[in-house]
Design a protein around this motif. Structure first.
Motif, PDB file in Angstrom:
ATOM      1  N   LYS A   1       0.844  -1.189   0.000  1.00 23.92           N
ATOM      2  CA  LYS A   1       0.000   0.000   0.000  1.00 23.92           C
ATOM      3  C   LYS A   1       0.882   1.242   0.000  1.00 23.92           C
ATOM      4  O   LYS A   1       1.953   1.240   0.600  1.00 23.92           O
ATOM      5  CB  LYS A   1      -0.890   0.031   1.249  1.00 23.92           C
ATOM      6  N   PRO A   2       0.456   2.318  -0.645  1.00 25.75           N
ATOM      7  CA  PRO A   2      -0.796   2.515  -1.370  1.00 25.75           C
ATOM      8  C   PRO A   2      -0.705   2.127  -2.853  1.00 25.75           C
ATOM      9  O   PRO A   2      -1.663   2.281  -3.579  1.00 25.75           O
ATOM     10  CB  PRO A   2      -1.034   4.009  -1.237  1.00 25.75           C
ATOM     11  N   THR A   3       0.459   1.606  -3.290  1.00 22.49           N
ATOM     12  CA  THR A   3       0.625   1.269  -4.708  1.00 22.49           C
ATOM     13  C   THR A   3      -0.258   0.105  -5.117  1.00 22.49           C
ATOM     14  O   THR A   3      -0.916   0.144  -6.160  1.00 22.49           O
ATOM     15  CB  THR A   3       2.097   0.935  -4.992  1.00 22.49           C
ATOM     16  N   LEU A   4      -0.259  -0.939  -4.301  1.00 19.80           N
ATOM     17  CA  LEU A   4      -1.068  -2.129  -4.567  1.00 19.80           C
ATOM     18  C   LEU A   4      -1.906  -2.447  -3.337  1.00 19.80           C
ATOM     19  O   LEU A   4      -1.392  -2.415  -2.205  1.00 19.80           O
ATOM     20  CB  LEU A   4      -0.168  -3.318  -4.912  1.00 19.80           C
ATOM     21  N   LEU A   5      -3.180  -2.744  -3.566  1.00 19.41           N
ATOM     22  CA  LEU A   5      -4.113  -3.003  -2.478  1.00 19.41           C
ATOM     23  C   LEU A   5      -4.532  -4.457  -2.468  1.00 19.41           C
ATOM     24  O   LEU A   5      -4.469  -5.153  -3.490  1.00 19.41           O
ATOM     25  CB  LEU A   5      -5.363  -2.117  -2.625  1.00 19.41           C
TER      26      LEU A   5
ATOM     27  N   VAL B   1      11.973   6.045 -10.919  1.00 23.47           N
ATOM     28  CA  VAL B   1      10.590   5.714 -10.557  1.00 23.47           C
ATOM     29  C   VAL B   1      10.122   6.577  -9.388  1.00 23.47           C
ATOM     30  O   VAL B   1      10.708   6.538  -8.304  1.00 23.47           O
ATOM     31  CB  VAL B   1      10.460   4.222 -10.186  1.00 23.47           C
ATOM     32  N   LYS B   2       9.059   7.332  -9.625  1.00 25.70           N
ATOM     33  CA  LYS B   2       8.426   8.103  -8.556  1.00 25.70           C
ATOM     34  C   LYS B   2       7.168   7.373  -8.126  1.00 25.70           C
ATOM     35  O   LYS B   2       6.328   7.011  -8.951  1.00 25.70           O
ATOM     36  CB  LYS B   2       8.084   9.519  -9.038  1.00 25.70           C
ATOM     37  N   HIS B   3       7.021   7.150  -6.827  1.00 25.34           N
ATOM     38  CA  HIS B   3       5.906   6.356  -6.334  1.00 25.34           C
ATOM     39  C   HIS B   3       5.507   6.846  -4.942  1.00 25.34           C
ATOM     40  O   HIS B   3       6.192   7.682  -4.334  1.00 25.34           O
ATOM     41  CB  HIS B   3       6.300   4.876  -6.276  1.00 25.34           C
ATOM     42  N   HIS B   4       4.393   6.326  -4.447  1.00 23.44           N
ATOM     43  CA  HIS B   4       3.921   6.677  -3.117  1.00 23.44           C
ATOM     44  C   HIS B   4       4.383   5.630  -2.103  1.00 23.44           C
ATOM     45  O   HIS B   4       4.495   4.443  -2.412  1.00 23.44           O
ATOM     46  CB  HIS B   4       2.394   6.756  -3.083  1.00 23.44           C
ATOM     47  N   ILE B   5       4.618   6.075  -0.878  1.00 29.65           N
ATOM     48  CA  ILE B   5       4.871   5.157   0.239  1.00 29.65           C
ATOM     49  C   ILE B   5       3.971   5.555   1.400  1.00 29.65           C
ATOM     50  O   ILE B   5       3.450   6.682   1.448  1.00 29.65           O
ATOM     51  CB  ILE B   5       6.348   5.172   0.684  1.00 29.65           C
TER      52      ILE B   5
ATOM     53  N   ARG C   1      -8.771   1.479 -10.719  1.00 28.06           N
ATOM     54  CA  ARG C   1      -7.432   0.962 -10.473  1.00 28.06           C
ATOM     55  C   ARG C   1      -6.911   0.123 -11.642  1.00 28.06           C
ATOM     56  O   ARG C   1      -5.743  -0.263 -11.661  1.00 28.06           O
ATOM     57  CB  ARG C   1      -7.407   0.121  -9.193  1.00 28.06           C
ATOM     58  N   ILE C   2      -7.762  -0.187 -12.592  1.00 28.16           N
ATOM     59  CA  ILE C   2      -7.346  -1.034 -13.715  1.00 28.16           C
ATOM     60  C   ILE C   2      -6.423  -0.263 -14.650  1.00 28.16           C
ATOM     61  O   ILE C   2      -6.708   0.868 -15.029  1.00 28.16           O
ATOM     62  CB  ILE C   2      -8.574  -1.554 -14.471  1.00 28.16           C
ATOM     63  N   GLY C   3      -5.302  -0.862 -14.992  1.00 25.15           N
ATOM     64  CA  GLY C   3      -4.333  -0.227 -15.879  1.00 25.15           C
ATOM     65  C   GLY C   3      -2.924  -0.394 -15.371  1.00 25.15           C
ATOM     66  O   GLY C   3      -2.624  -1.291 -14.582  1.00 25.15           O
ATOM     67  N   GLN C   4      -2.032   0.462 -15.816  1.00 22.00           N
ATOM     68  CA  GLN C   4      -0.633   0.398 -15.419  1.00 22.00           C
ATOM     69  C   GLN C   4      -0.468   0.684 -13.947  1.00 22.00           C
ATOM     70  O   GLN C   4      -1.265   1.407 -13.334  1.00 22.00           O
ATOM     71  CB  GLN C   4       0.204   1.395 -16.220  1.00 22.00           C
ATOM     72  N   ILE C   5       0.577   0.106 -13.366  1.00 23.37           N
ATOM     73  CA  ILE C   5       0.885   0.324 -11.945  1.00 23.37           C
ATOM     74  C   ILE C   5       1.735   1.580 -11.830  1.00 23.37           C
ATOM     75  O   ILE C   5       2.784   1.697 -12.467  1.00 23.37           O
ATOM     76  CB  ILE C   5       1.623  -0.876 -11.357  1.00 23.37           C
ATOM     77  N   HIS C   6       1.291   2.517 -11.004  1.00 18.84           N
ATOM     78  CA  HIS C   6       2.016   3.778 -10.825  1.00 18.84           C
ATOM     79  C   HIS C   6       2.608   3.841  -9.410  1.00 18.84           C
ATOM     80  O   HIS C   6       2.054   3.279  -8.479  1.00 18.84           O
ATOM     81  CB  HIS C   6       1.084   4.956 -11.046  1.00 18.84           C
TER      82      HIS C   6
END
Length: 298
Positions: A92-96, A203-207, A293-298
C-alpha cells in the motif's frame, strides 16, 4: 501453490502433446490404412459407419482438443505474462488487497517453469521496479516488493524512515528524495498513516509510513542492531511501500537473482472485500470492483 500449478501444467502439456503427436503421425495413419483396406473391399462406406468401424478413443479425442489450448497457456504463463493476486497490504498505497496484477515474466530473463533455471538472459531489475520473487526462506511462496538495493549497493534505513543508498563504486551515500507528506485515508490499528512521494532511480511512487511506529533494529537481518546492508553480488534488497507493515529484506535478508519471477506491470482487475462479519456470504466473495485501479501500476 504457484510452483505446484506450474508443474501440473507442464505435465498435462507434455502428456497431451505426446498423445497429440502419436495421433497425428501414427494412430491416425493406421486408422486411415485400415479404412482404405475396408473401402477396397466394399467400394463405398457411409461416413457414420466409418466412425463406428474405426472409432477414435475418447481420451485421444479430448487430448487432441485441449493440447493447443494448454500449450498456449503454458507458453504465455511461463514466458510472457502471469497473473498474481495481492494478498496483503505490504505494498500500500501502490497495490491493495484485491488487486489482480500481470507480471512480465521475460523482464528478468526466460526460465524453465519447473526448475527455474534461466536459459536466456534478457534484463536485470532496475531500482524502483516492483518485482515478484520466490521468498528466500520458503521458495514455494511468492512475494512482491519494490527493488531498493542493487548488487554492490550499501543501503541504510534511518530512524526517521529515510533510505540512503551508496551505489556500487560510489564514495557517498545519497538520501532517497521524499516529498509531499500528506495524511492518508488508510489507517493503521493505532494512528492515521502518512503518505509521501518517493523517488527511487527513475521511478516516482507513493509510500506509507506510520509516524508513531519505530523499527526495532534488533530484528534486522543478517546483522541484528545494524541498520546498514551491503548487497551481495547477484542479490537484491527489497522493501514494501507500506514501510511499517512490510516483512521485507530488512527482516529476512537479500533476494538471490535466481529467485526472481518477473516485474509487475499492470492491474487487470481490482476487487473490494468489505463484507461485514455478520454477512451470510463467504468473505472471499467480492463486494465490488475498483474500476479506477485497472491499468498500469504507478
Amino acid at each position: 501453490m504457484a510452483n505446484t500449478f506450474s508443474l501440473i501444467l507442464v505435465i498435462v502439456t507434455l502428456v497431451t502433446g505426446i498423445i497429440w503427436a502419436l495421433e497425428k503421425f501414427v494412430w491416425a495413419k493406421k486408422r486411415q490404412q485400415k479404412l482404405d483396406e475396408i473401402l477396397a473391399q466394399t467400394k463405398e462406406l457411409d461416413p457414420s459407419l466409418q466412425r463406428q468401424v474405426l472409432p477414435q478413443p475418447w481420451w485421444v479425442e479430448n487430448s487432441v482438443s485441449i493440447f493447443p489450448v494448454i500449450a498456449l497457456v503454458l507458453i504465455v504463463r511461463s514466458f510472457i505474462f502471469e497473473p498474481f493476486q495481492i494478498p496483503s497490504g505490504s505494498m500500500k498505497p501502490t497495490l491493495l488487497i484485491g488487486d489482480f496484477i500481470l507480471v512480465e515474466k521475460f523482464a528478468y530473463g526466460l526460465k524453465d517453469p519447473v526448475t527455474h533455471t534461466q536459459f536466456l538472459a534478457i534484463g536485470k531489475p532496475k531500482r524502483g521496479d516492483i518485482a515478484v520473487f520466490r521468498y528466500p526462506p520458503d521458495p514455494s511462496v511468492d512475494y512482491i516488493k519494490r527493488v531498493v538495493g542493487l548488487p554492490g549497493d550499501i543501503v541504510r534505513y534511518s530512524p526517521d524512515k529515510r533510505i540512503c543508498i551508496q551505489p556500487k563504486g560510489a564514495t557517498e551515500c545519497k538520501i532517497v528524495p521524499q516529498s509531499n507528506r500528506v495524511r492518508s485515508d488508510l489507517k493503521s490499528n493505532v494512528a492515521p498513516m502518512e503518505q509521501l512521494d518517493e523517488q527511487l532511480g527513475q521511478v516516482k511512487h507513493h509510500i506509507l509510513i506510520n509516524p508513531w511506529r519505530m523499527d526495532n533494529p534488533m530484528n534486522y537481518k543478517p546483522r541484528p542492531g545494524v541498520n546498514e546492508w551491503v548487497v551481495p553480488e547477484g542479490h537484491y534488497f527489497m522493501m514494501g511501500d507500506n514501510r511499517d507493515n512490510s516483512a521485507d529484506s530488512r527482516y529476512w535478508g537479500f533476494v538471490p537473482e535466481a529467485n526472481l519471477v518477473g516485474k509487475a506491470v499492470a492491474i487487470w482487475v481490482s476487487f473490494e472485500f468489505n463484507r461485514s462479519p455478520d454477512s451470510v456470504l463467504p468473505s472471499w466473495i467480492p463486494t465490488g470492483v475498483r474500476l479506477n485501479r485497472i491499468g498500469q501500476i504507478h
